[in-house]
Write an enzyme that holds these catalytic residues in place. Structure first.
Site, PDB file in Angstrom:
ATOM      1  N   SER A   1       0.802  -1.225   0.000  1.00  0.00           N
ATOM      2  CA  SER A   1       0.000   0.000   0.000  1.00  0.00           C
ATOM      3  C   SER A   1       0.837   1.278   0.000  1.00  0.00           C
ATOM      4  O   SER A   1       0.366   2.318  -0.449  1.00  0.00           O
ATOM      5  CB  SER A   1      -0.934   0.007   1.221  1.00  0.00           C
ATOM      6  OG  SER A   1      -0.231  -0.336   2.392  1.00  0.00           O
ATOM      7  N   ARG A   2       2.051   1.196   0.519  1.00  0.00           N
ATOM      8  CA  ARG A   2       2.843   2.429   0.647  1.00  0.00           C
ATOM      9  C   ARG A   2       4.317   2.157   0.365  1.00  0.00           C
ATOM     10  O   ARG A   2       4.744   1.004   0.299  1.00  0.00           O
ATOM     11  CB  ARG A   2       2.699   3.007   2.069  1.00  0.00           C
ATOM     12  CG  ARG A   2       1.313   3.520   2.356  1.00  0.00           C
ATOM     13  CD  ARG A   2       1.170   4.133   3.734  1.00  0.00           C
ATOM     14  NE  ARG A   2       1.142   3.140   4.788  1.00  0.00           N
ATOM     15  CZ  ARG A   2       1.969   3.118   5.841  1.00  0.00           C
ATOM     16  NH1 ARG A   2       2.891   4.045   5.966  1.00  0.00           N
ATOM     17  NH2 ARG A   2       1.860   2.191   6.767  1.00  0.00           N
TER      18      ARG A   2
ATOM     19  N   SER B   1      17.456  -5.348   5.186  1.00  0.00           N
ATOM     20  CA  SER B   1      17.931  -4.001   5.511  1.00  0.00           C
ATOM     21  C   SER B   1      19.430  -4.013   5.804  1.00  0.00           C
ATOM     22  O   SER B   1      19.982  -5.037   6.238  1.00  0.00           O
ATOM     23  CB  SER B   1      17.198  -3.496   6.762  1.00  0.00           C
ATOM     24  OG  SER B   1      17.795  -2.323   7.245  1.00  0.00           O
TER      25      SER B   1
ATOM     26  N   TYR C   1      14.918  -4.961  15.138  1.00  0.00           N
ATOM     27  CA  TYR C   1      14.859  -4.860  13.670  1.00  0.00           C
ATOM     28  C   TYR C   1      16.064  -5.581  13.040  1.00  0.00           C
ATOM     29  O   TYR C   1      15.913  -6.307  12.058  1.00  0.00           O
ATOM     30  CB  TYR C   1      14.843  -3.375  13.336  1.00  0.00           C
ATOM     31  CG  TYR C   1      14.570  -3.013  11.900  1.00  0.00           C
ATOM     32  CD1 TYR C   1      13.278  -2.983  11.389  1.00  0.00           C
ATOM     33  CD2 TYR C   1      15.619  -2.648  11.049  1.00  0.00           C
ATOM     34  CE1 TYR C   1      13.035  -2.601  10.071  1.00  0.00           C
ATOM     35  CE2 TYR C   1      15.389  -2.271   9.739  1.00  0.00           C
ATOM     36  CZ  TYR C   1      14.091  -2.245   9.253  1.00  0.00           C
ATOM     37  OH  TYR C   1      13.872  -1.869   7.954  1.00  0.00           O
TER      38      TYR C   1
ATOM     39  N   ALA D   1      17.758  -8.029  14.345  1.00  0.00           N
ATOM     40  CA  ALA D   1      17.572  -9.469  14.552  1.00  0.00           C
ATOM     41  C   ALA D   1      16.590 -10.032  13.530  1.00  0.00           C
ATOM     42  O   ALA D   1      16.810 -11.100  12.938  1.00  0.00           O
ATOM     43  CB  ALA D   1      17.072  -9.742  15.975  1.00  0.00           C
ATOM     44  N   ALA D   2      15.497  -9.298  13.301  1.00  0.00           N
ATOM     45  CA  ALA D   2      14.475  -9.767  12.356  1.00  0.00           C
ATOM     46  C   ALA D   2      15.047  -9.844  10.946  1.00  0.00           C
ATOM     47  O   ALA D   2      14.892 -10.858  10.244  1.00  0.00           O
ATOM     48  CB  ALA D   2      13.270  -8.831  12.388  1.00  0.00           C
ATOM     49  N   LYS D   3      15.713  -8.785  10.530  1.00  0.00           N
ATOM     50  CA  LYS D   3      16.220  -8.744   9.150  1.00  0.00           C
ATOM     51  C   LYS D   3      17.392  -9.717   8.973  1.00  0.00           C
ATOM     52  O   LYS D   3      17.522 -10.347   7.924  1.00  0.00           O
ATOM     53  CB  LYS D   3      16.636  -7.316   8.773  1.00  0.00           C
ATOM     54  CG  LYS D   3      15.496  -6.301   8.804  1.00  0.00           C
ATOM     55  CD  LYS D   3      14.374  -6.652   7.854  1.00  0.00           C
ATOM     56  CE  LYS D   3      13.393  -5.502   7.667  1.00  0.00           C
ATOM     57  NZ  LYS D   3      12.267  -5.840   6.784  1.00  0.00           N
TER      58      LYS D   3
HETATM   59  P1  NAP Z   1       6.335   2.063   5.053  1.00  0.00           P
HETATM   60  O1  NAP Z   1       6.322   3.197   4.094  1.00  0.00           O
HETATM   61  O2  NAP Z   1       6.131   2.318   6.502  1.00  0.00           O
HETATM   62  O3  NAP Z   1       5.256   0.978   4.557  1.00  0.00           O
HETATM   63  C1  NAP Z   1       5.076  -0.193   5.284  1.00  0.00           C
HETATM   64  C2  NAP Z   1       4.121  -1.101   4.556  1.00  0.00           C
HETATM   65  O4  NAP Z   1       4.025  -2.335   5.273  1.00  0.00           O
HETATM   66  C3  NAP Z   1       2.720  -0.544   4.430  1.00  0.00           C
HETATM   67  O5  NAP Z   1       2.200  -0.915   3.182  1.00  0.00           O
HETATM   68  C4  NAP Z   1       1.973  -1.257   5.563  1.00  0.00           C
HETATM   69  O6  NAP Z   1       0.570  -1.425   5.329  1.00  0.00           O
HETATM   70  C5  NAP Z   1       2.647  -2.605   5.532  1.00  0.00           C
HETATM   71  N1  NAP Z   1       2.512  -3.354   6.769  1.00  0.00           N
HETATM   72  C6  NAP Z   1       2.969  -3.031   8.014  1.00  0.00           C
HETATM   73  N2  NAP Z   1       2.641  -3.980   8.899  1.00  0.00           N
HETATM   74  C7  NAP Z   1       1.962  -4.933   8.196  1.00  0.00           C
HETATM   75  C8  NAP Z   1       1.347  -6.163   8.553  1.00  0.00           C
HETATM   76  N3  NAP Z   1       1.385  -6.615   9.815  1.00  0.00           N
HETATM   77  N4  NAP Z   1       0.729  -6.880   7.578  1.00  0.00           N
HETATM   78  C9  NAP Z   1       0.682  -6.426   6.309  1.00  0.00           C
HETATM   79  N5  NAP Z   1       1.246  -5.271   5.910  1.00  0.00           N
HETATM   80  C10 NAP Z   1       1.869  -4.543   6.853  1.00  0.00           C
HETATM   81  O7  NAP Z   1       7.706   1.258   4.979  1.00  0.00           O
HETATM   82  P2  NAP Z   1       8.835   1.168   3.831  1.00  0.00           P
HETATM   83  O8  NAP Z   1       9.885   2.125   4.165  1.00  0.00           O
HETATM   84  O9  NAP Z   1       8.215   1.165   2.499  1.00  0.00           O
HETATM   85  O10 NAP Z   1       9.415  -0.275   4.184  1.00  0.00           O
HETATM   86  C11 NAP Z   1       9.103  -1.425   3.435  1.00  0.00           C
HETATM   87  C12 NAP Z   1      10.091  -2.519   3.791  1.00  0.00           C
HETATM   88  O11 NAP Z   1      11.412  -2.078   3.513  1.00  0.00           O
HETATM   89  C13 NAP Z   1      10.071  -2.918   5.274  1.00  0.00           C
HETATM   90  O12 NAP Z   1      10.266  -4.306   5.399  1.00  0.00           O
HETATM   91  C14 NAP Z   1      11.271  -2.166   5.824  1.00  0.00           C
HETATM   92  O13 NAP Z   1      11.774  -2.805   6.971  1.00  0.00           O
HETATM   93  C15 NAP Z   1      12.217  -2.250   4.656  1.00  0.00           C
HETATM   94  N6  NAP Z   1      13.267  -1.234   4.668  1.00  0.00           N
HETATM   95  C16 NAP Z   1      12.967   0.100   4.600  1.00  0.00           C
HETATM   96  C17 NAP Z   1      14.000   1.030   4.617  1.00  0.00           C
HETATM   97  C18 NAP Z   1      13.742   2.504   4.521  1.00  0.00           C
HETATM   98  O14 NAP Z   1      14.717   3.272   4.675  1.00  0.00           O
HETATM   99  N7  NAP Z   1      12.539   2.969   4.276  1.00  0.00           N
HETATM  100  C19 NAP Z   1      15.320   0.598   4.733  1.00  0.00           C
HETATM  101  C20 NAP Z   1      15.597  -0.759   4.805  1.00  0.00           C
HETATM  102  C21 NAP Z   1      14.549  -1.669   4.772  1.00  0.00           C
HETATM  103  P3  NAP Z   1      -0.529  -0.287   5.756  1.00  0.00           P
HETATM  104  O15 NAP Z   1      -0.418   0.791   4.698  1.00  0.00           O
HETATM  105  O16 NAP Z   1      -1.845  -0.992   5.714  1.00  0.00           O
HETATM  106  O17 NAP Z   1      -0.136   0.204   7.106  1.00  0.00           O
END
Ligand code: NAP
Length: 242
Positions: free
Chosen positions: A10-11, A140, A153, A155-157
């Protein structure tokens, strides 16, 4: 119809992956947990690319919900199967370990690690039967080098990186690949609270990345061209040393 499921579509990064996979001709199952408006916005973007899809609500941390929703979708579409899975859903609950609550520890692991397991198990049979599949796990920088304030985080990744390597070996003969991508700092809702001005000084490219820059690498790993790549973790971090 070629089908891809993106958890947390979604985002942010999940949305960019959905749009990119749509560009590649995939029908996209856009998973979300609560933000239906943004999930529908992603669907509109998918349609703008000339493809189609649907939104599918479930909490990746809930084993029964994941199984029920994915199985129901599969059963109502017997002529096709989910051939690409992007395990992207994730959250942050940062704190120093001394102050970390059980709840914040478990929540982060439940979504990133257990979510990976539940969604992957639910789609894997289809891929193995058809002898083709692509699984891409969103990990990550934190899971590779560890970051203070993020023991949960990291640990999970880190666990998902290890699971990626193990599963890749289990299913390689079936032509199903499993890889991970490890973003550094990417501009999304998740990083909105960070001090970008300060943090970017630590990044050789002197900027945060975009969700689209992550999606481009996911797209390669999800493509047929990545046929001999499995068990790998690719960093997308503007040159941050890991
Ligand atoms: P974000 O903008 O906060 O979006 C998170 C997304 O995950 C949203 O679509 C949310 O859905 C969904 N979500 C959260 N909990 C959920 C659940 N229990 N079941 C189903 N969907 C769930 O995050 P992002 O930055 O795009 O991150 C996406 C991935 O990249 C994550 O795994 C994050 O750890 C990883 N990551 C991000 C970064 C960064 O700098 N942004 C860096 C390294 C890794 P809703 O819209 O319904 O809430």
């Amino acid at each position: 119809m070629k089908v891809a499921l993106v958890t947390g579509g979604s985002r942010g990064i999940g949305r960019a992956c959905s749009v990119k996979l749509a560009e590649m001709g995939y029908y996209i199952l856009i998973n979300y947990q609560s933000n239906e408006t943004e999930a529908l916005n992603t669907l509109a973007m998918v349609r703008e690319k000339g493809s189609d899809g649907e939104i599918i609500k479930f909490d990746v941390a809930n084993s029964e919900e994941v199984e029920k929703n994915i199985t129901a979708w599969q059963e109502s579409h017997p002529d096709t199967y989910i051939e690409v899975l992007v395990n992207n859903a994730g959250i942050r609950k940062d704190n120093l370990l001394v102050w970390m609550t059980d709840e914040d520890w478990h929540k982060v692991l439940d979504i990133s690690l257990n979510g990976f397991m539940y969604a992957t198990r639910a789609v894997l049979n289809g891929m193995l039967k058809k002898k083709y599949g692509r699984i891409v796990n969103m990990v990550s920088l934190s899971g590779l080098k560890g970051l203070p304030g993020q023991t949960n985080y990291s640990a999970a990744k880190g666990a998902v990186i290890a699971a990626t390597k193990a599963l890749a070996q289990e299913i390689a003969r079936k032509n199903v690949t499993v890889n991970a991508v490890a973003p550094g700092f990417i501009k999304t809702d998740m990083t909105q609270d960070l001090d970008e001005g300060e943090l970017k000084k630590t990044i050789p490219m002197n900027r945060f990345g975009t969700p689209e820059e992550v999606a481009n690498v996911v797209a390669f790993l999800a493509s047929k061209e990545a046929s001999y790549v499995t068990g790998q973790t690719i960093s997308i971090n503007g040159g941050l040393y890991t």
